[in-house]
Design an enzyme around this catalytic site. Structure first.
Site, mmCIF file in Angstrom:
data_model
loop_
_atom_site.group_PDB
_atom_site.id
_atom_site.type_symbol
_atom_site.label_atom_id
_atom_site.label_comp_id
_atom_site.label_asym_id
_atom_site.label_seq_id
_atom_site.Cartn_x
_atom_site.Cartn_y
_atom_site.Cartn_z
ATOM 1 N N HIS A 53 0.861 -1.187 0.000
ATOM 2 C CA HIS A 53 0.000 0.000 0.000
ATOM 3 C C HIS A 53 0.894 1.233 0.000
ATOM 4 O O HIS A 53 2.035 1.198 0.486
ATOM 5 C CB HIS A 53 -0.881 0.016 1.242
ATOM 6 C CG HIS A 53 -1.938 -1.033 1.250
ATOM 7 N ND1 HIS A 53 -3.023 -0.987 2.103
ATOM 8 C CD2 HIS A 53 -2.098 -2.166 0.522
ATOM 9 C CE1 HIS A 53 -3.796 -2.032 1.897
ATOM 10 N NE2 HIS A 53 -3.256 -2.766 0.955
ATOM 11 N N GLU A 55 0.924 3.800 1.868
ATOM 12 C CA GLU A 55 1.385 4.172 3.202
ATOM 13 C C GLU A 55 2.548 3.294 3.667
ATOM 14 O O GLU A 55 3.519 3.792 4.245
ATOM 15 C CB GLU A 55 0.247 4.037 4.232
ATOM 16 C CG GLU A 55 -0.981 4.858 3.924
ATOM 17 C CD GLU A 55 -2.065 4.081 3.198
ATOM 18 O OE1 GLU A 55 -3.238 4.219 3.585
ATOM 19 O OE2 GLU A 55 -1.748 3.323 2.253
ATOM 20 N N CYS A 83 -6.272 1.777 5.910
ATOM 21 C CA CYS A 83 -6.861 0.517 6.352
ATOM 22 C C CYS A 83 -6.255 0.149 7.712
ATOM 23 O O CYS A 83 -5.331 0.809 8.196
ATOM 24 C CB CYS A 83 -6.592 -0.579 5.321
ATOM 25 S SG CYS A 83 -4.865 -1.104 5.229
ATOM 26 N N CYS A 86 -2.399 -0.462 7.612
ATOM 27 C CA CYS A 86 -1.608 0.766 7.493
ATOM 28 C C CYS A 86 -1.681 1.599 8.765
ATOM 29 O O CYS A 86 -0.676 2.172 9.200
ATOM 30 C CB CYS A 86 -2.069 1.563 6.277
ATOM 31 S SG CYS A 86 -1.669 0.740 4.715
#
Length: 155
Positions: A53, A55, A83, A86
């Site tokens: 992701h 992040e 999410c 993260c």
């Protein structure tokens, strides 16, 4: 020091992710003095890695640059509500502030879903600011998924 949003740069990373066929999410990490230290967009498909992701990639780069697994005093700008994975990584890194754009009622982990920072197990709770460039971030996501549905490509 005067506040300066880095969401425009995060949106640039999200657009670049979309151009690569990735879900358009971008993240930027800023040092305590306001300098950008890392930026990334989603690369889960490109890297065949469900943890890639925006992040997580930005956290990895910022920690490598700092030579530490912790980033006290650092802020992150991300185009979509993080999410649970993260959000937990941000807590582990001791991120000071999270600025995010669009809310994510389906998969968010900050204001929705797991609400990672509300649990007693959260060892660090960053300040959270939502709705930064939310309309533009949400539009990028809507357009990306509409184009995927229109092309017959599945997610």
């Amino acid at each position: 020091m005067e506040f300066r949003s880095h969401m425009k740069r995060a949106l640039d990373e999200a657009r670049a992710a979309a151009d690569r066929g990735e879900v358009p999410i971008g993240a930027v990490i800023v040092s305590p003095d306001g300098a950008e230290v890392a930026a990334a967009g989603n690369r889960t498909r490109e890297m065949n890695d469900p943890t890639a992701h925006a992040e997580i990639l930005a956290l990895r780069a910022a920690c490598a640059a700092a030579g530490s697994e912790r980033l006290p005093g650092h802020d992150i700008y991300v185009t979509l509500e993080p999410c649970a994975m993260c959000a937990a990584a941000m807590a582990a890194a001791r991120i000071r502030r999270i600025y995010y754009g669009a809310a994510d009622p389906k998969s968010g982990g900050v204001a929705h879903g797991a609400r990672v920072f509300t649990h007693p197990q959260a060892h660090h709770v960053p300040e959270v600011y939502d709705g930064i460039a939310a309309d533009e971030a949400a539009r990028l996501l809507r357009e990306f998924f509409a184009s995927r549905r229109g092309s017959g490509a599945g997610d």
